[in-house]
Design a protein around this motif. Structure first.
Motif: not given
Length: 335
Positions: A226-235
């Motif tokens: 999940v850390k590789g997602s562009g939305e990780y800060p939201r997660w």
């Protein structure tokens, strides 16, 4: 006792990759766990939170045995997707129960709100799903943080809950009495810097897990991908917000008021207590007497009972699957 076939089944159920993607084991996942297979089809209920459109993910699994006309709702813990319920779903389905396993908003395949979490809102979302599925009254099996939600659900919508099975619930003490407030920025930094090795160690030690490595690793892999997602800060913000709900919205004071028949199933080794690392050392030692708290609280309830399984930790339904399923089914069938 170990059950090798069961462990293999769990590993497959929690496998971080579909068969077609085995050549890319480190490929990023979306924050809705896109690309991560669940053991049963996933459906979505449209909701709104934080003035945004959201989707509540759930699995709705028909009984495989002779249907008894009853439905069990499964409520997951904070660090786990609802896919980890597969061995429980199989047992309940075989006994004739329809099973609805939910990913609460902020978790698993559901949307990730960035506003404050409340157990009242989660309970309302759960009731909204029951309404959408035409389910007037259900039994609830809840793990860890899901136990806090289950208590609030039983309090807010008592006519909808027939009985409760609380597996290693947190919230059996008021963490505010031991843990001081922790700033959002501190929690974001700590969670954001947590490496795979550190998270693996955290799961094993904080939860006193007795599982083999292959059953633990998928949880670590999912978090890393999940850390590789562009939305990780939201997660990350959404995940941190759930801590504030656990710390700041205690349910322990309401547990004796729950009228529904309730069974606590505890691991004797489980001394998990959210926020413990932030508590003064002299208070840390007093935190996490979960089996003791469950016994005491069950005795204060109109219809409560606690069962403690020796030799296991926080993930009772994975560490002692046959015993957990037997206790749960015996209890559910008697109510």
């Amino acid at each position: 006792m170990r059950f090798p076939a069961l462990v293999v089944g769990l590993a497959l159920a929690l496998s971080p990759l579909p068969a077609a993607a085995q050549d890319a084991p480190d490929a990023p996942l979306g924050i809705g766990l896109e690309g991560f297979p669940y053991p049963y089809p996933v459906r979505f209920l449209p909701l709104r939170r934080d003035h945004e459109a959201q989707r509540l993910a759930y699995m709705d699994v028909a009984p495989t045995g002779t249907a008894n006309g009853r439905t069990v709702v499964l409520l997951h813990g904070r660090n786990f997707p609802s896919s980890y319920w597969q061995p429980v779903i199989a047992a309940l389905g075989g006994a004739g129960y329809r099973v609805v396993a939910i990913d609460q908003l902020g978790f698993g395949k559901s949307s990730k709100p960035v506003g404050p979490f409340t157990f009242d809102a989660m309970a309302a979302d759960t009731v909204a799903l029951l309404d959408a599925l035409g389910l007037e009254r259900v039994d609830v099996v809840a793990h860890s943080m899901g136990g806090m939600l289950a208590v609030r659900l039983a309090r807010n919508a008592p006519t909808r809950v027939n009985s409760l099975v609380l597996e290693a619930p947190i919230g059996l003490e008021d963490y505010r009495f031991s843990v001081p407030p922790v700033p959002n920025e501190v929690l974001l930094k700590r969670e954001g810097e947590l490496t795979a090795d550190a998270y693996r160690k955290q799961l094993i030690t904080s939860y006193a897990l007795t599982l083999p490595p292959e059953a633990i690793e998928p949880f670590v892999t999912v978090r890393e991908r999940v850390k590789g997602s562009g939305e990780y800060p939201r997660w990350l913000q959404s995940f941190v917000n759930s801590y504030f709900a656990i710390w700041g919205q205690p349910v322990v004071h309401e547990i004796p008021l729950v009228a529904a028949p309730t069974l606590f199933i505890m691991g004797a080794k489980d001394r998990n207590a959210p926020g413990k690392p932030y508590a003064p050392p002299e208070l840390q030692a007093r935190m996490g007497d979960n089996a003791g708290h469950a016994r005491a609280l069950a005795g204060q309830m109109p219809n409560g009972r606690a069962e403690v399984i020796e030799g296991v930790g926080h993930l009772v339904h994975m560490e002692a699957t046959e015993r957990f399923n037997a206790l749960s089914l015996d209890f559910l069938n008697s109510h």
